[in-house]
Design a protein around this motif. Structure first.
Motif, short mmCIF file in Angstrom:
data_model
loop_
_atom_site.label_atom_id
_atom_site.label_comp_id
_atom_site.label_asym_id
_atom_site.label_seq_id
_atom_site.Cartn_x
_atom_site.Cartn_y
_atom_site.Cartn_z
N MET A 100 0.80 -1.23 0.00
CA MET A 100 0.00 0.00 0.00
C MET A 100 0.84 1.28 0.00
O MET A 100 0.31 2.36 -0.19
N ARG A 101 2.12 1.14 0.28
CA ARG A 101 3.04 2.28 0.33
C ARG A 101 2.68 3.28 1.42
O ARG A 101 2.85 4.49 1.25
N VAL A 102 2.16 2.77 2.51
CA VAL A 102 1.88 3.58 3.70
C VAL A 102 2.41 2.83 4.92
O VAL A 102 2.31 1.61 5.01
N ASP A 103 2.97 3.58 5.86
CA ASP A 103 3.57 2.97 7.05
C ASP A 103 2.69 3.27 8.26
O ASP A 103 3.05 4.05 9.15
N ASP A 104 1.50 2.65 8.27
CA ASP A 104 0.52 2.97 9.31
C ASP A 104 -0.23 1.74 9.80
O ASP A 104 -1.34 1.86 10.31
N PHE A 105 0.36 0.58 9.67
CA PHE A 105 -0.34 -0.66 10.01
C PHE A 105 -0.85 -0.66 11.44
O PHE A 105 -2.03 -0.93 11.70
N ASP A 106 0.00 -0.30 12.39
CA ASP A 106 -0.40 -0.35 13.79
C ASP A 106 -1.50 0.66 14.11
O ASP A 106 -2.45 0.34 14.85
N SER A 107 -1.41 1.86 13.56
CA SER A 107 -2.43 2.87 13.85
C SER A 107 -3.77 2.48 13.24
O SER A 107 -4.82 2.65 13.89
N VAL A 108 -3.76 1.94 12.02
CA VAL A 108 -5.03 1.53 11.40
C VAL A 108 -5.65 0.36 12.17
O VAL A 108 -6.87 0.34 12.40
N CYS A 109 -4.84 -0.59 12.61
CA CYS A 109 -5.38 -1.69 13.41
C CYS A 109 -5.97 -1.16 14.71
O CYS A 109 -7.03 -1.64 15.17
N GLY A 110 -5.31 -0.19 15.32
CA GLY A 110 -5.85 0.40 16.53
C GLY A 110 -7.17 1.11 16.29
O GLY A 110 -8.12 0.98 17.07
N TYR A 111 -7.24 1.87 15.18
CA TYR A 111 -8.50 2.50 14.82
C TYR A 111 -9.60 1.46 14.67
O TYR A 111 -10.72 1.62 15.18
N LEU A 112 -9.30 0.38 13.95
CA LEU A 112 -10.31 -0.63 13.65
C LEU A 112 -10.81 -1.32 14.91
O LEU A 112 -12.01 -1.58 15.04
N ASP A 113 -9.93 -1.63 15.82
CA ASP A 113 -10.37 -2.26 17.06
C ASP A 113 -11.37 -1.37 17.79
O ASP A 113 -12.41 -1.85 18.29
N GLU A 114 -11.08 -0.07 17.86
CA GLU A 114 -11.99 0.85 18.55
C GLU A 114 -13.29 1.04 17.77
O GLU A 114 -14.38 1.07 18.35
N ILE A 115 -13.17 1.15 16.45
CA ILE A 115 -14.36 1.36 15.61
C ILE A 115 -15.29 0.16 15.68
O ILE A 115 -16.51 0.30 15.82
N ILE A 116 -14.73 -1.04 15.58
CA ILE A 116 -15.55 -2.25 15.60
C ILE A 116 -16.29 -2.39 16.93
O ILE A 116 -17.45 -2.82 16.98
N SER A 117 -15.64 -1.98 18.01
CA SER A 117 -16.28 -2.11 19.33
C SER A 117 -17.45 -1.16 19.51
O SER A 117 -18.27 -1.35 20.41
#
Length: 243
Positions: A100-117
């Motif tokens: 994807m040419r973006v270095d944001d894996f951890d932040s996106v996973c963190g967003y998703l965990d909070e969003i899904i909850s």
């Protein structure tokens, strides 16, 4: 993608949704094609307008997740977004950066965990399009274990033959060709979302109605070709893996 890029004007967006509101057969509205919708500062307002004009329709969109923060997710949920697909495309940071040419894996996973909850009625799907260049066979199990019922893994599409060729032409009909229209940001209606350059244009919603374009000669001929097993007569469809 080399075709001109832009943002659909509010006037054109409202014109198209007002037209769609008169057509009961339209039950699904996706609010982006190949662009990143989170870059649109008026996205929540557009979701709300679509929901107001087509209250029974599924309203969804696709994002790479970089700017899909919990606050943004809440605003879209409250505006009436039905479903969001987040293209994570990785089980590790190095994979996402390479693909994807973006270095944001951890932040996106963190967003998703909070969003899904706290997603409420808005469905959240975490997507991965698998490519042998970037993924090991075991990665798909890791991905599904990490995201559970929200995971959706699919094989890489060849984008109408532009990414890799097929050994033979295809003949079976494609659901995209039979039941969807793809509206570009400037109002032109192209063959489908996999026609990334807009090579095949069926009409223009700045001057035509949805019904006019859908029932026009080019769109009708395309659907007939698919329905009658003549898909191979259409160059972009003949070698496309979609179906």
């Amino acid at each position: 993608m080399h075709r001109p890029k832009g943002r659909m004007t509010d006037a054109l967006y409202h014109r198209i949704l007002d037209d769609a509101a008169t057509l009961p057969l339209i039950t699904h509205v996706t609010l982006n094609g190949l662009g990143e919708p989170m870059l649109d500062p008026g996205l929540a307002e557009r979701v709300a307008y679509a929901k107001a004009r087509k209250p029974e329709a599924t309203i969804d969109l696709y994002t790479n997740g970089t700017h899909f923060t919990p606050a943004r997710a809440k605003a879209l949920r409250d505006a009436g977004l039905s479903h969001v697909y987040v293209s994570l495309n990785a089980v590790r940071a190095d994979q996402r950066k390479a693909l994807m040419r973006v270095d944001d894996f951890d932040s996106v996973c963190g967003y998703l965990d909070e969003i899904i909850s706290d997603s409420g009625p808005m469905r959240v799907t975490v997507r991965a399009i698998w490519s042998n260049e970037f993924f090991e066979p075991a990665d798909i199990d890791t991905f599904r274990a990490r995201w559970g019922e929200h995971a959706h893994a699919t094989l890489e599409n060849n984008w109408a033959g532009t990414m890799f060729p097929l050994p033979m032409k295809r003949h079976q009909p494609c659901a995209r060709a039979l039941g969807q229209i793809m509206v570009l940001w400037d109002g032109r209606v192209s063959l489908c979302c996999l026609d990334s350059e807009g090579e095949v244009i069926f009409g223009d919603l700045t001057t035509q109605t949805i019904k006019d374009v859908f029932n026009g000669p080019l769109a009708t001929a395309s659907r007939h070709a698919h329905a009658e097993g003549r898909r191979a007569e259409m160059p972009l469809c003949a070698g496309c893996t979609s179906g």
